[in-house]
Motif scaffolding. Sequence first.
Motif, mmCIF file in Angstrom:
data_model
loop_
_atom_site.group_PDB
_atom_site.id
_atom_site.type_symbol
_atom_site.label_atom_id
_atom_site.label_comp_id
_atom_site.label_asym_id
_atom_site.label_seq_id
_atom_site.Cartn_x
_atom_site.Cartn_y
_atom_site.Cartn_z
ATOM 1 N N UNK A 115 68.315 22.266 36.489
ATOM 2 C CA UNK A 115 67.365 21.838 35.471
ATOM 3 C C UNK A 115 68.066 21.040 34.378
ATOM 4 N N UNK A 116 67.371 20.050 33.863
ATOM 5 C CA UNK A 116 67.890 19.263 32.754
ATOM 6 C C UNK A 116 67.808 20.052 31.464
ATOM 7 N N UNK A 117 68.895 20.067 30.714
ATOM 8 C CA UNK A 117 68.987 20.830 29.476
ATOM 9 C C UNK A 117 68.903 19.905 28.265
ATOM 10 N N UNK A 118 69.670 18.820 28.303
ATOM 11 C CA UNK A 118 69.715 17.895 27.164
ATOM 12 C C UNK A 118 70.192 16.553 27.654
ATOM 13 N N UNK A 119 69.845 15.521 26.894
ATOM 14 C CA UNK A 119 70.258 14.177 27.259
ATOM 15 C C UNK A 119 70.452 13.358 25.997
ATOM 16 N N UNK A 120 71.391 12.413 26.051
ATOM 17 C CA UNK A 120 71.628 11.514 24.926
ATOM 18 C C UNK A 120 71.657 10.095 25.457
ATOM 19 N N UNK A 147 76.325 4.380 29.295
ATOM 20 C CA UNK A 147 75.720 5.427 30.110
ATOM 21 C C UNK A 147 74.956 6.416 29.241
ATOM 22 N N UNK A 148 73.748 6.741 29.686
ATOM 23 C CA UNK A 148 73.082 7.916 29.147
ATOM 24 C C UNK A 148 73.722 9.139 29.807
ATOM 25 N N UNK A 149 73.892 10.195 29.041
ATOM 26 C CA UNK A 149 74.547 11.394 29.551
ATOM 27 C C UNK A 149 73.596 12.578 29.480
ATOM 28 N N UNK A 150 73.511 13.272 30.585
ATOM 29 C CA UNK A 150 72.675 14.464 30.632
ATOM 30 C C UNK A 150 73.509 15.697 30.905
#
Length: 127
Positions: A46-51, A32-35
């Motif tokens: 709002x999106x802050x960061x994602x890995x 899973x990508x995690x946001x």
Amino acid sequence: QLQLVESGGGLVQPGGSLRLSCAASGFTLDYYAIGWFRQAPGKEREGVACISSSDSTTYYADSVKGRFTITRDNAKNTVYLQMNSLKPEDTAVYYCAADKVWGLRTDWTHPGEYDYWGQGIQVTVSS
């Protein structure tokens, strides 16, 4: 039961730091990508960061770049958001979310792309 649980929020003075954790239960975060998202009163989420899931590539919103760091520890099934040099405008409810994708979607800031969400945790930056 599939769950994401955030922890580590609270009240901090401007310029301070907090580390948020996002722990998964009932499934493994490896694929899973995690946001991390945030929502302040009267504002959109709002999106802050994602890995990414594949190589831990990271992306950040311009508003937090250089201050926030997202990391993952697959052995602990947990993702972290280290927040430094906090500002009053960082005050919001913070959510982590999981997207079952190998790698990362181009539009990682779109909440609709994510499959699972945590319940959210309050972060307040105030003197």
